[in-house]
Enzyme design. Structure first.
Site, PDB file in Angstrom:
ATOM      1  N   HIS A 104      30.971  42.962  46.614  1.00 19.98           N
ATOM      2  CA  HIS A 104      31.625  43.576  47.773  1.00 19.98           C
ATOM      3  C   HIS A 104      31.004  44.960  47.917  1.00 19.98           C
ATOM      4  O   HIS A 104      30.652  45.597  46.913  1.00 19.98           O
ATOM      5  CB  HIS A 104      33.114  43.815  47.548  1.00 19.98           C
ATOM      6  CG  HIS A 104      33.940  42.596  47.276  1.00 19.98           C
ATOM      7  ND1 HIS A 104      34.019  42.025  46.046  1.00 19.98           N
ATOM      8  CD2 HIS A 104      34.747  41.872  48.082  1.00 19.98           C
ATOM      9  CE1 HIS A 104      34.844  40.983  46.096  1.00 19.98           C
ATOM     10  NE2 HIS A 104      35.293  40.861  47.324  1.00 19.98           N
ATOM     11  N   GLU A 235      35.353  31.874  53.262  1.00 20.22           N
ATOM     12  CA  GLU A 235      35.906  31.365  51.995  1.00 20.22           C
ATOM     13  C   GLU A 235      37.393  31.081  52.165  1.00 20.22           C
ATOM     14  O   GLU A 235      38.202  32.013  52.268  1.00 20.22           O
ATOM     15  CB  GLU A 235      35.667  32.411  50.891  1.00 20.22           C
ATOM     16  CG  GLU A 235      36.149  31.956  49.534  1.00 20.22           C
ATOM     17  CD  GLU A 235      35.821  32.980  48.443  1.00 20.22           C
ATOM     18  OE1 GLU A 235      34.750  33.629  48.521  1.00 20.22           O
ATOM     19  OE2 GLU A 235      36.643  33.142  47.530  1.00 20.22           O
ATOM     20  N   GLU A 271      35.962  27.808  46.885  1.00 23.25           N
ATOM     21  CA  GLU A 271      36.352  28.228  45.532  1.00 23.25           C
ATOM     22  C   GLU A 271      37.426  27.257  45.022  1.00 23.25           C
ATOM     23  O   GLU A 271      38.551  27.251  45.518  1.00 23.25           O
ATOM     24  CB  GLU A 271      36.890  29.669  45.575  1.00 23.25           C
ATOM     25  CG  GLU A 271      37.337  30.134  44.206  1.00 23.25           C
ATOM     26  CD  GLU A 271      37.577  31.641  44.140  1.00 23.25           C
ATOM     27  OE1 GLU A 271      36.835  32.409  44.785  1.00 23.25           O
ATOM     28  OE2 GLU A 271      38.510  32.049  43.429  1.00 23.25           O
ATOM     29  N   HIS A 274      41.000  28.196  44.652  1.00 27.54           N
ATOM     30  CA  HIS A 274      41.742  28.282  45.910  1.00 27.54           C
ATOM     31  C   HIS A 274      42.162  26.886  46.368  1.00 27.54           C
ATOM     32  O   HIS A 274      43.258  26.705  46.905  1.00 27.54           O
ATOM     33  CB  HIS A 274      40.882  28.936  46.997  1.00 27.54           C
ATOM     34  CG  HIS A 274      40.494  30.361  46.690  1.00 27.54           C
ATOM     35  ND1 HIS A 274      39.627  31.084  47.478  1.00 27.54           N
ATOM     36  CD2 HIS A 274      40.866  31.196  45.684  1.00 27.54           C
ATOM     37  CE1 HIS A 274      39.475  32.300  46.962  1.00 27.54           C
ATOM     38  NE2 HIS A 274      40.211  32.386  45.873  1.00 27.54           N
ATOM     39  N   ASP A 310      46.009  32.647  41.296  1.00 27.71           N
ATOM     40  CA  ASP A 310      44.551  32.613  41.236  1.00 27.71           C
ATOM     41  C   ASP A 310      44.090  33.263  39.933  1.00 27.71           C
ATOM     42  O   ASP A 310      43.959  34.477  39.864  1.00 27.71           O
ATOM     43  CB  ASP A 310      44.044  33.407  42.459  1.00 27.71           C
ATOM     44  CG  ASP A 310      42.596  33.163  42.767  1.00 27.71           C
ATOM     45  OD1 ASP A 310      42.025  32.215  42.210  1.00 27.71           O
ATOM     46  OD2 ASP A 310      42.040  33.919  43.584  1.00 27.71           O
ATOM     47  N   ASP A 312      41.222  32.713  38.290  1.00 20.54           N
ATOM     48  CA  ASP A 312      39.774  32.958  38.241  1.00 20.54           C
ATOM     49  C   ASP A 312      39.186  32.779  36.847  1.00 20.54           C
ATOM     50  O   ASP A 312      38.506  33.678  36.325  1.00 20.54           O
ATOM     51  CB  ASP A 312      39.449  34.373  38.753  1.00 20.54           C
ATOM     52  CG  ASP A 312      39.583  34.497  40.258  1.00 20.54           C
ATOM     53  OD1 ASP A 312      39.479  33.473  40.957  1.00 20.54           O
ATOM     54  OD2 ASP A 312      39.775  35.626  40.744  1.00 20.54           O
ATOM     55  N   ASP A 342      32.787  33.403  40.422  1.00 17.81           N
ATOM     56  CA  ASP A 342      33.894  34.288  40.786  1.00 17.81           C
ATOM     57  C   ASP A 342      34.965  34.061  39.714  1.00 17.81           C
ATOM     58  O   ASP A 342      35.998  33.437  39.954  1.00 17.81           O
ATOM     59  CB  ASP A 342      34.410  33.946  42.186  1.00 17.81           C
ATOM     60  CG  ASP A 342      35.430  34.951  42.679  1.00 17.81           C
ATOM     61  OD1 ASP A 342      35.827  35.814  41.872  1.00 17.81           O
ATOM     62  OD2 ASP A 342      35.836  34.882  43.857  1.00 17.81           O
TER      63      ASP A 342
HETATM   64  C1  XUL Z   1      39.596  36.280  46.086  1.00 14.27           C
HETATM   65  C2  XUL Z   1      38.177  35.890  46.094  1.00 14.27           C
HETATM   66  C3  XUL Z   1      37.237  36.955  46.492  1.00 14.27           C
HETATM   67  C4  XUL Z   1      36.112  36.489  47.351  1.00 14.27           C
HETATM   68  C5  XUL Z   1      35.243  37.607  47.863  1.00 14.27           C
HETATM   69  O1  XUL Z   1      40.462  35.268  45.683  1.00 14.27           O
HETATM   70  O2  XUL Z   1      37.829  34.792  45.750  1.00 14.27           O
HETATM   71  O3  XUL Z   1      36.765  37.557  45.335  1.00 14.27           O
HETATM   72  O4  XUL Z   1      35.297  35.585  46.683  1.00 14.27           O
HETATM   73  O5  XUL Z   1      35.964  38.569  48.523  1.00 14.27           O
HETATM   74 CO    CO Z   2      35.918  33.897  45.639  1.00 12.03          CO
END
Ligand code: XUL
Ligand code: CO
Length: 439
Positions: A104, A235, A271, A274, A310, A312, A342
């Site tokens: 980002h 996304e 993702e 998600h 989430d 991750d 991610d």
């Molecule tokens: C948030 C997410 C972010 C995006 C980029 O859940 O996945 O990190 O990948 O903004």
């Molecule tokens: Co992401």
């Protein structure tokens, strides 16, 4: 700073096929230059490291303070620190042997007190990034703008009820696109951080969706104006931080893009964490996006569905990676997309080497998934079974349905003539057993 080594004691990660269980600092399955189905593993997998979790992650959570102490961080959000972090990041990419990274805008350079100052910081830091990219051959898989962390974005960015905030977000994206061009980014991602609602009582859904579409149209226009060649990606995510996010899942985003005539300008960055938050199976959105020719890239991670948020985590489940790679190989690859981690190490995984172990483990999980998928596709047992399952659509009335030329009158006439269809087994357990054979 430039010649300081941050990951001491770790050198370039080797391929060590057949090494014992305890060797977690070598690849047992990922052999970058090995060719499978006409492409190197490196090209099929196009691994990418994300900046935010790996170089900005502190381990802080809503219940606890930071636990991760990194040698490039001094607690200051200064340009000096940002530069040190950039050198550490390129050391990590090089030692790990990945070709791509993602970030980002605000991950790499501190936000200033004005937009001008933020832009100046970003330009200065990306000068260094470009220099390091040239030196190492490492490239940007995608850039994105952080349009969700700053308090100004608490009610959304492109869907904010205040056009002043939307304008600020547009200005930020304009600079983000210029940076993507400068660094030769392959893609540009829009994740709708706070594009959604907390309560419908204060929300004009139709207006917000229209504004978001118009925001994307402005981004497309500027991309074309500056001759930026990268692929735009959206996304999807169903919830968190909003109660409802507009980019709920693959199908909702595809519907949105088609409704507003934007579908030729975008693909999706899926993702799986998600996807499971949306109540689907791990690979569901990968399959759906691919079915519509819209699968552009993957944020490779996993969640803990029993927790419901989430998390991750690094993807380590071979069945999941096999199913994802099967879709990717079937569509001929992901380029210009890739597999972006991610994912973050747990706040309890406090050693610096845990960053390497996590990425190596996940890369190997995907390499194994790729090898399995290639076998499934080469042997063709599943494909043949699926083909036979739909065989009735290749002749007669089925063929007319397939081609879109059948009418309800013809269906009635066919049914009158042929009576009751025969019961056919779906054979789910047979498919599951065959998939297990390849894992
Ligand atoms: C948030 C997410 C972010 C995006 C980029 O859940 O996945 O990190 O990948 O903004
Ligand atoms: Co992401």
């Amino acid at each position: 700073m430039a010649d300081e080594e941050y990951f001491r004691g770790i050198s370039k990660i080797p391929y060590v096929a057949g090494a014992g269980a305890g060797n977690v600092l070598g690849f047992k399955y990922y052999n970058a230059q090995e060719v499978l189905l006409g492409k190197t593993m490196e090209d099929w997998l196009s691994f990418s490291v994300c900046y935010w979790h790996t170089f900005r992650g502190t381990g802080a959570d809503p219940f606890g303070f930071p636990t991760l102490c990194r040698p490039w961080d001094d607690g200051k959000d200064s340009m000096e620190t940002a530069k040190r972090r950039m050198h550490a990041a390129f050391e990590f990419f090089t030692k790990l042997g990945v070709k791509y990274y993602t970030f980002h805008d605000r991950d790499v350079a501190p936000e200033g007190s004005t937009l001008e100052e933020s832009n100046r910081n970003l330009v200065e830091i990306t000068d260094l990034a470009l220099q390091l990219q040239k030196k190492t051959g490492i490239r940007v898989l995608w850039v994105t703008c952080n349009l969700f962390a700053h308090p100004r974005y608490m009610n959304g960015a492109a869907t904010n009820p205040d056009s002043h905030v939307l304008a600020y977000a547009g200005a930020q994206v304009k600079k983000g696109l210029e940076i993507a061009k400068k660094l030769g980014a392959e893609n540009f991602v829009f994740w709708g951080g706070r594009e959604g609602y907390l309560t419908l009582h204060n929300t004009d859904v139709a207006a917000e969706l229209r504004h978001m579409a118009n925001f994307f149209k402005m981004a497309v226009a500027y991309k074309e104006k500056i001759g930026l060649k990268c692929q735009f990606l959206i996304e999807p995510k169903p919830k968190e931080p909003c109660r409802h996010q507009y980019d709920y899942d693959a199908m909702s985003v595809i519907g949105f893009l088609k409704h507003f005539g934007l579908d030729s300008h975008f693909k999706l960055n899926i993702e799986p964490n998600h996807t499971t938050l949306a109540g689907h199976s791990y690979e569901h959105d990968i399959v759906v996006a691919s079915a519509f020719g819209m699968l552009g890239s993957v944020d490779s991670n996993t969640g803990s569905p029993d927790l419901g948020w989430d998390t991750d985590q690094f993807p380590m489940d071979i069945k999941n990676t096999t199913m994802v790679m099967k879709s990717i190989v079937e569509q001929g690859g992901l380029q210009p997309g890739g597999l972006n981690f991610d994912a973050k190490v747990r706040r309890e995984s406090t050693d610096l080497e845990d960053l390497f172990i996590a990425h190596i483990g996940a890369m190997d999980a995907f390499a194994r998934g790729l090898r399995n998928a290639v076998k499934i596709i080469e042997e063709g047992v599943i494909a043949q079974m699926v083909k036979e399952r739909y065989l009735s659509f290749s002749t007669g009335i089925g063929q007319k349905v397939e081609e879109g030329t059948a009418t309800l009158e013809e269906l009635e006439e066919f049914t009158m003539r042929n009576g009751e269809p025969k019961i056919t087994s779906g054979k789910q357990e047979k498919y599951e057993s065959i998939i297990n054979h390849y894992l």
